[in-house]
Design an enzyme around this catalytic site. Structure first.
Site, PDB file in Angstrom:
ATOM      1  N   LYS A 180      52.855 -46.578  31.554  1.00  0.00           N
ATOM      2  CA  LYS A 180      51.764 -46.795  31.040  1.00  0.00           C
ATOM      3  C   LYS A 180      51.023 -47.730  31.654  1.00  0.00           C
ATOM      4  O   LYS A 180      51.338 -49.123  31.434  1.00  0.00           O
ATOM      5  CB  LYS A 180      51.795 -46.677  29.489  1.00  0.00           C
ATOM      6  N   GLY A 234      52.358 -58.738  30.379  1.00  0.00           N
ATOM      7  CA  GLY A 234      51.033 -58.937  30.070  1.00  0.00           C
ATOM      8  C   GLY A 234      51.125 -60.200  29.016  1.00  0.00           C
ATOM      9  O   GLY A 234      51.872 -61.075  29.334  1.00  0.00           O
ATOM     10  N   GLU A 256      57.703 -60.049  30.459  1.00  0.00           N
ATOM     11  CA  GLU A 256      57.105 -60.854  31.418  1.00  0.00           C
ATOM     12  C   GLU A 256      55.817 -61.392  30.689  1.00  0.00           C
ATOM     13  O   GLU A 256      54.832 -60.479  30.990  1.00  0.00           O
ATOM     14  CB  GLU A 256      56.880 -60.323  32.726  1.00  0.00           C
ATOM     15  N   CYS A 290      50.012 -64.614  36.345  1.00  0.00           N
ATOM     16  CA  CYS A 290      50.471 -65.427  35.315  1.00  0.00           C
ATOM     17  C   CYS A 290      51.346 -66.649  35.923  1.00  0.00           C
ATOM     18  O   CYS A 290      51.736 -67.299  35.172  1.00  0.00           O
ATOM     19  CB  CYS A 290      51.469 -64.463  34.317  1.00  0.00           C
ATOM     20  N   GLU A 387      46.050 -69.766  29.063  1.00  0.00           N
ATOM     21  CA  GLU A 387      45.922 -69.440  30.401  1.00  0.00           C
ATOM     22  C   GLU A 387      44.575 -69.156  30.873  1.00  0.00           C
ATOM     23  O   GLU A 387      43.961 -68.205  30.145  1.00  0.00           O
ATOM     24  CB  GLU A 387      46.907 -68.113  30.184  1.00  0.00           C
TER      25      GLU A 387
END
Ligand code: SIN
Length: 481
Positions: A180, A234, A256, A290, A387
């Protein structure tokens, strides 16, 4: 016909289920973040499509698990070769749907292809055990088996590489899959499915369902007891929601998630190398990774010279659509990304940070944000705790090693940290003291399909890449004889 029209004649835009390309229940528009124009309309899956994808994966599962490892390996190898043969077209597709520069997109295609090469080599090296029990009463046989149907939910920032990083080990291990992709960037994932099909992957082994958001069809798939594994890349927030759902079914998970990477520069660092590394760690994908350096901690003796040199390097970058290959900074993915960056920068400035360069989003079209350096950032500023996912470098000065270890670890995240020092003992001390799954010593980029990528704390569970990445898709069966 423009280059964009030409490119978009190729990619598939349907759902990929059981080897067929199907229409969905509706369509979602894929937007070029550099122009805000619609690039393509992609089919979105309904709950019936999600169930059909699981049916297809279930039907293909016994055959794929029984396929000779060498055959699985060769399909992955052919996929690697095809990706490289099509690298320019695939890179331009990434530029269009994601916005990254052509150089970053080409880097991503090569990185993505490398996961297929690496795992084509791992497919034939799945090692079990046969040993005598200590009591001598039996033999202990440990047989690795495919974990089973695996659901992969991938992000928009590496639309090709995060698909291959999950598909490579799953297919090598003998699992069938449902992918997906992120709704912002589905075209690259569909292109990967097309390449696998061209390489001879049997129908149903990889199924792709596009949909808006990470719930809806994802929930339908997670609720199906035939699905045994969830791999997600994500945000930590979405990861927490998905893990809770997978947890209720005792499903294997690989996560992750977000990062908040400290980039630490000591007085004794090679400053040329530190600036080069800082630019890579901060500006790969314009900060939308990330593993991006999120907080720069620079020792007082070099703080001003480092900040000035970083400012100079950031201020000369050419910003613009990646389709012009000379541009060095592309747009952010969407308007919400710009709002978040603006909010973080304004908060830092309200707390008395100095804007050394950038600090604003130019007028559109396109979701651009100027490469930005902030100095005198207050240690309790929100920007150091979130972030950023954008081209903003907040710099904080520090005095002692002990102080910087405390600051680096003062976060719920623990994905990667960067350390620049010419004292090797200090480098290893820091590598041991900092709580992160990965440490870059005097390097600005360490991602490598042959190395285990992953985090600790709220940055994730499990590892991707390397032989450890295979373990995520294998169950161990113990047979006593
Ligand atoms: C990510 O940002 O999710 C992945 C970055 C990488 O693999 O280097």
């Amino acid at each position: 016909m423009t280059v964009v029209d030409e490119l978009l004649r190729g990619p598939k835009t349907g759902l990929h289920i059981g080897g067929e390309w199907e229409e969905g229940i509706s369509e979602l528009d894929v937007i070029d973040p550099a122009t805000e124009q619609v690039l393509a309309a992609v089919s979105t899956a309904g709950h019936d499509h999600a169930r059909s994808a699981v049916d297809a994966a279930a039907e293909a599962a016994p055959g794929w698990a029984a396929t000779a490892p060498r055959v699985r390996s060769e399909i992955l190898r052919r996929s690697y070769e095809t990706m490289l043969a099509r690298e320019e077209q695939l890179a331009e597709l990434i530029v269009l749907e994601n916005g990254k520069t052509y150089a970053d997109a080409l880097g991503e295609v090569r990185y993505a292809a490398e996961f297929f090469r690496w795992f084509s080599e791992e497919a034939v090296r799945i090692i079990g055990e046969f040993r005598t029990a200590p009591a001598g009463d039996k033999r202990i046989i440990v047989a690795p088996e495919p974990v089973g149907i695996s659901l992969m939910v991938t992000p928009w920032n590496f639309p090709s590489a995060m698909a291959t990083r999950k598909l490579g080990p799953a297919l090598a291990a003998g699992c069938t899959t449902i992918l997906k992709p992120a709704s912002d960037t589905p075209l690259s994932a569909l292109a990967v499915a097309d390449i696998l099909a061209d390489a001879g992957l049997p129908p149903g082994v990889v199924n792709v369902v596009t949909a808006r958001g990470s719930s809806g069809v994802v929930d339908t798939i997670l609720e199906d007891p035939r699905v045994r594994k969830l791999s997600f890349t994500g945000s930590t927030e979405v990861g927490q929601l998905l893990m809770a759902k997978a947890g209720s079914r005792i499903m294997r998970t690989s996560m992750e998630l977000g990062g908040n990477a400290p980039f630490v520069v000591f007085d004794d660092a090679d400053l040329d190398a530190a600036i080069e590394g800082a630019m890579l760690a901060k500006m790969r994908n314009a900060g939308e990774t990330c593993v991006a350096a999120n907080r720069f901690y620079v020792q007082a003796g070099v703080s001003e010279v480092f900040t000035s040199r970083l400012t100079e390097a950031m201020s000369v970058l050419r910003m613009g659509p990646g389709i012009d290959r000379s541009n060095q900074v592309g747009p952010m993915i969407n308007a919400q990304a710009i709002e978040k960056i603006d909010w973080l920068v304004s908060g830092a400035v309200d707390g008395d940070a100095t804007v050394r360069t950038g600090g604003r989003a130019p007028d559109g079209p396109g979701y651009f944000y100027e490469p930005t350096v902030l100095s005198e950032v207050s240690p309790d500023s929100t920007i150091l705790d979130h972030e950023i996912f954008g081209p903003v470098a907040p710099v904080v000065s520090f005095d002692t090693e002990e102080e910087v270890v405390g600051a680096a670890n003062d976060t719920v995240h623990g994905l990667i940290s960067y350390v620049y020092t010419s004292d090797i003992n200090r480098g290893f001390r820091m590598a041991e003291a900092i709580e992160s799954g990965m440490v870059a010593l005097n390097r600005g980029l360490i991602s490598d399909p042959a190395a285990p990528f992953g985090g600790v704390k709220q940055s994730g569970i499990g590892r991707e890449g390397s032989h450890h990445g295979m373990e995520e898709y294998l169950e161990l069966k113990y047979v006593a004889w």
